[in-house]
Design a protein around this motif. Structure first.
Motif, short mmCIF file in Angstrom:
data_model
loop_
_atom_site.label_atom_id
_atom_site.label_comp_id
_atom_site.label_asym_id
_atom_site.label_seq_id
_atom_site.Cartn_x
_atom_site.Cartn_y
_atom_site.Cartn_z
N THR A 89 31.77 42.44 36.15
CA THR A 89 30.81 43.53 36.27
C THR A 89 30.32 43.66 37.71
N LEU A 90 30.02 42.53 38.32
CA LEU A 90 29.60 42.54 39.73
C LEU A 90 30.73 43.03 40.63
N HIS A 91 31.96 42.66 40.29
CA HIS A 91 33.12 43.13 41.07
C HIS A 91 33.24 44.64 40.98
N GLY A 92 32.94 45.20 39.79
CA GLY A 92 32.96 46.65 39.66
C GLY A 92 31.93 47.33 40.54
N ILE A 93 30.75 46.72 40.66
CA ILE A 93 29.72 47.28 41.53
C ILE A 93 30.18 47.28 42.98
N ILE A 94 30.70 46.15 43.44
CA ILE A 94 31.08 46.03 44.85
C ILE A 94 32.29 46.91 45.17
N ASP A 135 24.37 39.96 57.96
CA ASP A 135 24.84 40.63 56.75
C ASP A 135 26.34 40.51 56.56
N ASP A 136 27.10 40.58 57.67
CA ASP A 136 28.55 40.65 57.54
C ASP A 136 29.27 39.31 57.65
N SER A 137 28.66 38.31 58.28
CA SER A 137 29.41 37.07 58.48
C SER A 137 28.77 35.84 57.83
N LEU A 138 27.60 36.00 57.26
CA LEU A 138 26.96 34.88 56.56
C LEU A 138 26.86 35.19 55.07
N ALA A 139 26.99 34.16 54.27
CA ALA A 139 26.76 34.24 52.83
C ALA A 139 25.62 33.30 52.48
N PHE A 140 24.77 33.75 51.56
CA PHE A 140 23.68 32.91 51.07
C PHE A 140 23.94 32.66 49.59
N SER A 141 23.92 31.39 49.20
CA SER A 141 24.17 31.03 47.81
C SER A 141 23.40 29.77 47.47
N ALA A 163 29.97 34.07 40.86
CA ALA A 163 29.56 35.42 41.23
C ALA A 163 29.36 35.54 42.74
N TYR A 164 28.68 34.58 43.33
CA TYR A 164 28.46 34.60 44.78
C TYR A 164 29.78 34.39 45.53
N GLU A 165 30.63 33.53 44.99
CA GLU A 165 31.93 33.30 45.64
C GLU A 165 32.76 34.57 45.64
N MET A 166 32.75 35.31 44.52
CA MET A 166 33.49 36.57 44.46
C MET A 166 32.95 37.55 45.49
N SER A 209 31.13 37.12 48.31
CA SER A 209 31.37 36.78 49.72
C SER A 209 32.85 36.87 50.05
N GLY A 210 33.72 36.49 49.10
CA GLY A 210 35.16 36.60 49.34
C GLY A 210 35.60 38.05 49.49
N PHE A 211 35.06 38.93 48.66
CA PHE A 211 35.38 40.36 48.74
C PHE A 211 34.96 40.91 50.10
N ARG A 212 33.75 40.59 50.52
CA ARG A 212 33.25 41.10 51.81
C ARG A 212 34.09 40.58 52.96
#
Length: 367
Positions: free
Chosen positions: A32-37, A313-319, A340-343, A345-348
């Motif tokens: 579902t989150l993948h659909g949003i992104i 925003d573009d190069s850091l992930a917070f989890s 969910a966070y891994e998906m 940040s990986g997509f971005r």
């Protein structure tokens, strides 16, 4: 200083009790989150987070662990006094980038840099500790299944006409104000656009769901400490017609002033009254108060800029799963967050051509 509870519950793996269908629910939640992104990427031509896509402030500062903590609070990152570099990201919770007239709950993500110790799975070799927080002491949903049901409803609003969202947000804010006037509150109304248009620097933020606190179990909060931050609590921001009015307010404030937040820990003292698997239950502060364990200090700076956004925003992930094993996230909602966070940040990283990285030290963020 408030005394720490004398009999906090000790952490054991048995405090977690996954539901039989949790893996299936988590996969559906990630889908579902993948659909949003995917939807927002098609709109913007640039990948943003599947939740908390829009940032209002990207701040650098210091994270100071207090000295003299009692043994039950001197745990994990907080075991020894010390000062670390930190990056803060203040945002709102939608997966699309909306004008600020659509008023949604805010979040604060904290990345503490230069942290040594045994690591959580997936963060081996890193030297950071992340805490991901939002307004309110409890999460909107008790379990991953309920979270999924809420998320599906919110996902349907992604990519809908902004004008409709603005009108709905104004209506929901009025409804929430009327409810609060008689002593009530609705997390659902706030999550759908009824959040009051208050200043983000004056808000208090909470992990909402529990985490391991060394030998114990806790929730954390970040609350205004310096008088100028406290003065912003409940203050309405007049954004006018500016779709990025909150960024403007944060730039105006932090361009002239710095300040301090206090980091507090609330230890679990009763697993029945303070459950691990039901993230929607606020833990009673009469049973176990939030107690200061650290301070975050920021100096005057540019709070938000395009160049700063490229870095944070573009190069850091917070989890919550970036960190020490001593601060393992606990409960179903926290477990579901890991993939969910891994998906996200990986997509971005893939679609923006900028893989995520965990800093070992912090260069000064661009103005």
């Amino acid at each position: 200083m408030t005394q720490a509870p004398t009999a906090p519950i000790r952490y054991t793996p048995a405090v977690e009790q996954p539901e039989p269908n949790e893996a299936e629910v988590t996969r559906e939640l990630v889908d579902t989150l993948h659909g949003i992104i995917e939807t927002t990427y098609k709109d913007y031509g640039h990948a943003v987070r599947s939740v908390h896509a829009k940032s209002h402030a990207l701040l650098e500062g210091t994270f100071e662990v207090l000295g003299g903590l009692p043994p039950v609070l001197a745990q994990g990152l907080f075991a020894e006094p010390g000062t670390y570099q930190t990056v803060l990201r203040i945002s709102t919770n939608a997966g699309d980038i909306l004008p600020d007239s659509v008023s949604l709950p805010r979040g604060m993500a904290v990345k503490v840099i230069g942290v040594d110790g045994d690591r959580l799975p997936g963060s081996e070799g890193d030297a950071t500790q992340d805490f991901v927080m939002a307004i309110g002491p409890a999460f909107l949903a008790p379990t991953p299944a309920k979270f999924l049901a809420n998320l599906k409803m919110l996902a349907k609003t992604t990519d809908r006409v902004e004008g409709v969202k603005k009108v709905l947000s104004a209506t929901l804010r009025a409804a929430e104000s009327a409810l609060e006037a008689v002593g009530g509150e609705s997390a659902m109304l706030k999550s759908m656009g009824g959040q009051a248009q208050t200043h983000p620097a004056g808000e208090s933020y909470f992990t909402q769901a529990p985490l391991r606190y060394g030998d114990y179990i806790a929730k954390l909060s970040v609350v205004p400490l310096s008088p100028n931050f406290k003065a912003l609590a409940g203050e309405t921001v007049d954004i006018g017609g500016d779709p990025d009015g909150l960024r403007g307010a944060m730039n105006e404030f932090f361009g002239a002033e710095g300040g301090q937040w206090e980091v507090r820990a609330q230890l679990c003292t009763d697993l029945d009254k303070m459950p691990v698997e039901d993230a929607s239950v606020p833990w009673d502060e009469e049973e176990s108060p939030y107690i200061p364990v650290a301070r975050i200090t920021v100096e005057p700076q540019s709070a938000w800029s395009e160049t700063r956004a490229k870095v944070v925003d573009d190069s850091l992930a917070f989890s919550p799963w970036h960190g020490l094993a001593a601060h393992q996230p606990l409960g179903g909602v926290m477990r579901a967050r890991k993939p969910a966070y891994e998906m996200s940040s990986g997509f971005r990283g893939q679609h923006n051509g900028c893989p995520m990285h965990e800093p070992k030290s912090l260069e000064t963020l661009p103005a």
